[in-house]
Structure formats: C-alpha cells, structure tokens
Motif scaffolding. Structure first.
Motif, mmCIF file in Angstrom:
data_model
loop_
_atom_site.group_PDB
_atom_site.id
_atom_site.type_symbol
_atom_site.label_atom_id
_atom_site.label_comp_id
_atom_site.label_asym_id
_atom_site.label_seq_id
_atom_site.Cartn_x
_atom_site.Cartn_y
_atom_site.Cartn_z
ATOM 1 N N PRO A 1 -8.411 21.863 0.872
ATOM 2 C CA PRO A 1 -7.142 22.554 1.080
ATOM 3 C C PRO A 1 -6.976 23.776 0.183
ATOM 4 C CG PRO A 1 -6.803 20.556 -0.194
ATOM 5 C CD PRO A 1 -8.234 20.538 0.252
ATOM 6 N N ALA A 2 -6.250 24.744 0.679
ATOM 7 C CA ALA A 2 -5.884 25.893 -0.153
ATOM 8 C C ALA A 2 -5.085 25.394 -1.347
ATOM 9 C CB ALA A 2 -5.066 26.869 0.681
ATOM 10 N N GLY A 3 -5.214 26.071 -2.456
ATOM 11 C CA GLY A 3 -4.410 25.724 -3.616
ATOM 12 C C GLY A 3 -5.019 24.652 -4.497
ATOM 13 N N ALA A 4 -6.299 24.310 -4.243
ATOM 14 C CA ALA A 4 -6.963 23.310 -5.071
ATOM 15 C C ALA A 4 -7.911 23.994 -6.057
ATOM 16 C CB ALA A 4 -7.749 22.342 -4.205
ATOM 17 N N THR A 5 -8.090 23.394 -7.227
ATOM 18 C CA THR A 5 -9.104 23.843 -8.165
ATOM 19 C C THR A 5 -10.452 23.265 -7.751
ATOM 20 O OG1 THR A 5 -7.540 23.960 -9.993
ATOM 21 C CG2 THR A 5 -9.874 23.729 -10.569
ATOM 22 N N GLN A 6 -11.486 24.105 -7.688
ATOM 23 C CA GLN A 6 -12.828 23.619 -7.373
ATOM 24 C C GLN A 6 -13.660 23.548 -8.649
ATOM 25 O OE1 GLN A 6 -14.873 25.542 -4.088
ATOM 26 N NE2 GLN A 6 -12.956 25.850 -2.992
ATOM 27 N N VAL A 7 -14.364 22.445 -8.819
ATOM 28 C CA VAL A 7 -15.300 22.312 -9.928
ATOM 29 C C VAL A 7 -16.712 22.322 -9.348
ATOM 30 C CG1 VAL A 7 -16.133 20.840 -11.800
ATOM 31 C CG2 VAL A 7 -13.672 21.016 -11.342
ATOM 32 N N VAL A 8 -17.506 23.318 -9.722
ATOM 33 C CA VAL A 8 -18.888 23.387 -9.241
ATOM 34 C C VAL A 8 -19.814 22.981 -10.371
ATOM 35 C CG1 VAL A 8 -18.410 25.135 -7.493
ATOM 36 C CG2 VAL A 8 -19.076 25.870 -9.776
ATOM 37 N N LEU A 9 -20.767 22.114 -10.051
ATOM 38 C CA LEU A 9 -21.742 21.663 -11.050
ATOM 39 C C LEU A 9 -23.070 22.381 -10.855
ATOM 40 C CD1 LEU A 9 -21.429 17.776 -11.374
ATOM 41 C CD2 LEU A 9 -20.044 19.570 -12.401
ATOM 42 N N SER A 10 -23.760 22.576 -11.933
ATOM 43 C CA SER A 10 -25.149 23.028 -11.871
ATOM 44 C C SER A 10 -26.013 21.936 -11.254
ATOM 45 C CB SER A 10 -25.661 23.314 -13.287
ATOM 46 O OG SER A 10 -25.048 24.467 -13.811
ATOM 47 N N GLY A 11 -27.222 22.261 -10.898
ATOM 48 C CA GLY A 11 -28.187 21.240 -10.555
ATOM 49 C C GLY A 11 -28.345 20.328 -11.763
ATOM 50 N N THR A 12 -27.981 19.054 -11.613
ATOM 51 C CA THR A 12 -27.920 18.138 -12.751
ATOM 52 C C THR A 12 -29.115 17.196 -12.728
ATOM 53 O OG1 THR A 12 -25.499 18.223 -12.650
ATOM 54 C CG2 THR A 12 -26.483 16.423 -13.912
ATOM 55 N N PRO A 13 -29.967 17.271 -13.747
ATOM 56 C CA PRO A 13 -31.170 16.426 -13.785
ATOM 57 C C PRO A 13 -30.869 15.072 -14.414
ATOM 58 C CG PRO A 13 -31.209 17.899 -15.652
ATOM 59 C CD PRO A 13 -29.914 18.192 -14.901
ATOM 60 N N GLY A 14 -31.867 14.186 -14.368
ATOM 61 C CA GLY A 14 -31.706 12.840 -14.905
ATOM 62 C C GLY A 14 -32.197 12.695 -16.326
ATOM 63 N N LEU A 15 -32.069 13.742 -17.136
ATOM 64 C CA LEU A 15 -32.422 13.636 -18.549
ATOM 65 C C LEU A 15 -31.435 12.722 -19.264
ATOM 66 C CD1 LEU A 15 -33.158 17.348 -19.612
ATOM 67 C CD2 LEU A 15 -34.825 15.551 -19.100
ATOM 68 N N ARG A 16 -31.957 11.915 -20.185
ATOM 69 C CA ARG A 16 -31.078 11.137 -21.055
ATOM 70 C C ARG A 16 -30.381 12.088 -22.050
ATOM 71 N NH1 ARG A 16 -35.941 8.009 -21.660
ATOM 72 N NH2 ARG A 16 -35.983 6.176 -20.288
ATOM 73 N N PRO A 17 -29.281 11.631 -22.655
ATOM 74 C CA PRO A 17 -28.597 12.497 -23.637
ATOM 75 C C PRO A 17 -29.512 13.009 -24.743
ATOM 76 C CG PRO A 17 -27.179 10.662 -23.051
ATOM 77 C CD PRO A 17 -28.502 10.403 -22.372
ATOM 78 N N ASP A 18 -30.587 12.267 -25.068
ATOM 79 C CA ASP A 18 -31.517 12.728 -26.112
ATOM 80 C C ASP A 18 -32.589 13.672 -25.562
ATOM 81 O OD1 ASP A 18 -33.286 11.140 -24.727
ATOM 82 O OD2 ASP A 18 -33.627 9.698 -26.336
ATOM 83 N N GLY A 19 -32.507 14.000 -24.263
ATOM 84 C CA GLY A 19 -33.427 14.974 -23.687
ATOM 85 C C GLY A 19 -34.677 14.374 -23.071
ATOM 86 N N THR A 20 -34.871 13.067 -23.237
ATOM 87 C CA THR A 20 -36.057 12.441 -22.646
ATOM 88 C C THR A 20 -35.801 12.101 -21.171
ATOM 89 O OG1 THR A 20 -35.333 10.239 -23.341
ATOM 90 C CG2 THR A 20 -36.778 11.461 -24.849
ATOM 91 N N LEU A 21 -36.899 11.950 -20.438
ATOM 92 C CA LEU A 21 -36.813 11.682 -19.003
ATOM 93 C C LEU A 21 -37.280 10.245 -18.732
ATOM 94 C CD1 LEU A 21 -36.185 13.345 -16.396
ATOM 95 C CD2 LEU A 21 -38.655 13.636 -16.154
ATOM 96 N N PRO A 22 -36.492 9.462 -17.997
ATOM 97 C CA PRO A 22 -36.918 8.090 -17.683
ATOM 98 C C PRO A 22 -38.263 8.075 -16.956
ATOM 99 C CG PRO A 22 -34.597 8.397 -17.130
ATOM 100 C CD PRO A 22 -35.150 9.759 -17.462
ATOM 101 N N GLU A 23 -39.033 7.028 -17.210
ATOM 102 C CA GLU A 23 -40.352 6.903 -16.571
ATOM 103 C C GLU A 23 -40.210 6.616 -15.084
ATOM 104 O OE1 GLU A 23 -44.354 4.035 -16.810
ATOM 105 O OE2 GLU A 23 -42.686 3.751 -18.223
ATOM 106 N N HIS A 24 -39.279 5.722 -14.737
ATOM 107 C CA HIS A 24 -39.141 5.299 -13.334
ATOM 108 C C HIS A 24 -38.062 6.117 -12.628
ATOM 109 C CE1 HIS A 24 -41.916 2.039 -13.906
ATOM 110 N NE2 HIS A 24 -41.254 1.663 -14.984
ATOM 111 N N PHE A 25 -38.338 6.434 -11.353
ATOM 112 C CA PHE A 25 -37.412 7.293 -10.624
ATOM 113 C C PHE A 25 -36.027 6.676 -10.481
ATOM 114 C CE2 PHE A 25 -35.286 8.647 -6.766
ATOM 115 C CZ PHE A 25 -35.142 9.995 -7.047
ATOM 116 N N ALA A 26 -35.961 5.374 -10.252
ATOM 117 C CA ALA A 26 -34.641 4.742 -10.063
ATOM 118 C C ALA A 26 -33.747 4.990 -11.277
ATOM 119 C CB ALA A 26 -34.798 3.245 -9.805
#
Lengths: 137, 137, 137
Positions: free
Chosen positions: B26-51
């Motif tokens: 609807p008109a009059g709404a605030t839109q929040v657009v996100l960047s492409g968000t990866p599955g990095l953990r907060p410490d920057g490491t990437l999980p081994e398994h895709f799930a």
C-alpha cells in the motif's frame, strides 16, 4: 493527487533495446510486486517450445497483475531470468509483442530456476493508484 | 491510515510452492530493503552443512529486520540465490519453517555469490508502518 | 515532511564489505529504479579492460540518475551482476571509489547478461524527495 510515473532515457538504452534506463515511481502510489513467474499452463504443464513458454509466462504475469488490480501497462520494471542464452532473441521478440511501453529491464542467464525444466521466469513490479480491494469497496 | 498489504494468488503458485504470485504494497508504507544476506555466523565463520547455513542466513535476515524495526512477518518479497541446485529442497524446507506467511518469491541458481564458498544469499523486502527511529521518538 | 532514509547494520556486513544490511525507505518518497546498466560508452562501444567497463557502467548509472532528478548519494540499493568471478575484486574497488555511502548490496555471478560480451550490469534504486519534472515546474 499522485504524480505520474516517469519513464526516462539516458545514453545506453539506444544501443541495447526497447526499455527505459530509469523509471521514477511517484510517492503515494501502490506498488504490486510479482514473484518470479514461470510459463506453466494453468494445468501445471510446461510448453514444449520456448516461444510458447514465453507467451504463457507473459499471460501468467498479466493474470497475476489482474488479480492484484493492475495491468500490463502499469509495469514499471521487469527482471527476466532465462536458463539458455539461445532463447534470449525469442524472449525479446515475445516481450515486445506483449509490453508496448518502456519499463526498466534486467535480463540475466542463470543455470537453473526454482524447478528443473523451467527456461524462463519473469519478475515484474507495477504501480497502480488503486488496488483491487479498494476498487471493490 | 495505511491500507493493509495484500497477498494474492493467481494460477501458477499452486503448481510450484507456498508463496504469493503478487503482493500489493500500500501507498504510505515504509519499505525495508535487505542486502543479499549470507549464512555467516556472527563470528564470520560459515557452517559446514548447508542446512545450518540456510538456518543461519534466515536468522541473519531476522536480525537485520529487527535492527530496522521490522520482523519476519513484515516480509513481502524474498529473492533467494543458491550456488548448488541440489540445495534447493533443503532451502525450501528451512524457508517453510522460518516464514509461515506467503510473500512473493524468486529463486535462482547462480555460479557464485559475493565470496567463494557462500552457498546462499537471501534478499528480502519488508513493509512496516513505523521504523525503529520513529518508534524511539 | 518525508523522514530520512535509514542505513542499518546488523551482524554480517562487517565480515563481507562496505554496505548496509538493511535500508529503511521512508513513506512518501519518490523511488527511482534503474534498469541493469551496462558499461557501454555513449557511442555504443565496450571498453576492452574490465576496470574501464566498471567505471563506464558507474558513470552511466550516474547519468541515468541525473536524468531522473537523482544522484549517486540517493542510491539505497545496488544489485550487481558480473559474468566472471575474477572481476569481483576490481568491481568492488571501482564501486568504493564511486559510491562512498552504504546502500544495500547484492552481487551475483551469472553466465551471461542481455548481450554477449557484457561483463557487468549495475541495477540500482534511489530515493528522492523531488523528481526532475517537479523540480522543473
């Protein structure tokens, strides 16, 4: 009153094709965003030939817009993803038959879409001043 | 008052999955657009398994929305990019656990994302009536 | 009065690069959406070296925004598609020289863009409070 959508050319579209390099969507407009729309027939089958798949995808875009209270001429941006670069020319030809104005465009070839066998998905954004729900009030 | 977001089905989503073919913002709404968000953990490491990578990416989307004053149920559109077609089924399963409503969806397999090794990025758009800044006023 | 656009970090951008994980676009703003913008020179030729192609594409984005009454600093989201993963580092370097604030970002490598030979397209969304047409009234 909502201002009109503006379709703007700059310097490169003349060398590429029929589209607008920029589109200004006025404040106060309702935006209709479509999912990536495949060329499945209403019964869920996929056309054998790409040209028919492209026509069916375009028709599905038209139907989704209609359900949202919009129409093809309300489209401001199209993102097309194809799985085979050899289908680009056919897609562009179908696109010109279906969309006669100049929305913003993006086209990319990707290895696969949501389901194997799909050769095309069309994502579109349209801008309307009234949604279906409002029109029915 | 801002009108409600409308989630609209047409004719093809029933053959593909759980999503809306069109969403009217609807008109009059605030839109929040996100960047492409990866599955990095907060410490920057990437999980081994895709799930786990898919679950972490979803959690990162949730956190980015929260920082912007939005939540998962405000999402109107998701674009998912995966690097391996064999991960699609797992991603769709995780997605269903995380997002229970029906935003517009796009999914594409691409050869590589911003960094080698990333198997998924989730881009999302949300619609909210008040931003974090406004809520804190 | 239109609220200001908010650029928001959460937890993963610090591990990836210079961008915002979320951007909140205030209600009541005009949005300018760009087509996928290639690095063609105004005469239609394509630079031999990728760095020049990336600079030209950035300049074309700037020109398209200018024609729509916007400027680079109004950009809230950029989606970049490259055809060669080995060009990512050069692109990121050019991007940092051109865009000094932190829009939302998506980058994907794809097998081909609209025309063979193009190595880059930049799609961008900008938010402005007045369009060119309004400014000229």
């Amino acid at each position: 009153m909502t201002a009109a959508t503006q379709f703007i050319d700059a310097r490169v579209s003349r060398h590429i094709g029929t589209y607008s390099e920029a589109v200004a969507i006025p404040a106060g407009a309702t935006q209709v965003v479509l999912s990536g729309t495949p060329g499945l027939r209403p019964d869920g089958t996929l056309p054998e030939h790409f040209a028919e798949e492209a026509e069916q995808a375009s028709d599905n875009v038209c139907e989704a817009l209609r359900c949202a209270g919009a129409q093809l001429s309300d489209i401001v941006q199209v993102r097309s993803r194809l799985t085979d670069r050899d289908d680009i020319d056919t897609y562009v030809k179908v696109r010109k038959d279906v969309i006669s104005h100049r929305p913003a465009y993006v086209l990319a070839v990707v290895p696969q879409l949501i389901r194997p066998g799909l050769r095309l998905e069309i994502e579109a954004t349209a801008v309307v001043t009234h949604t279906a729900a409002e029109q029915h009030e």
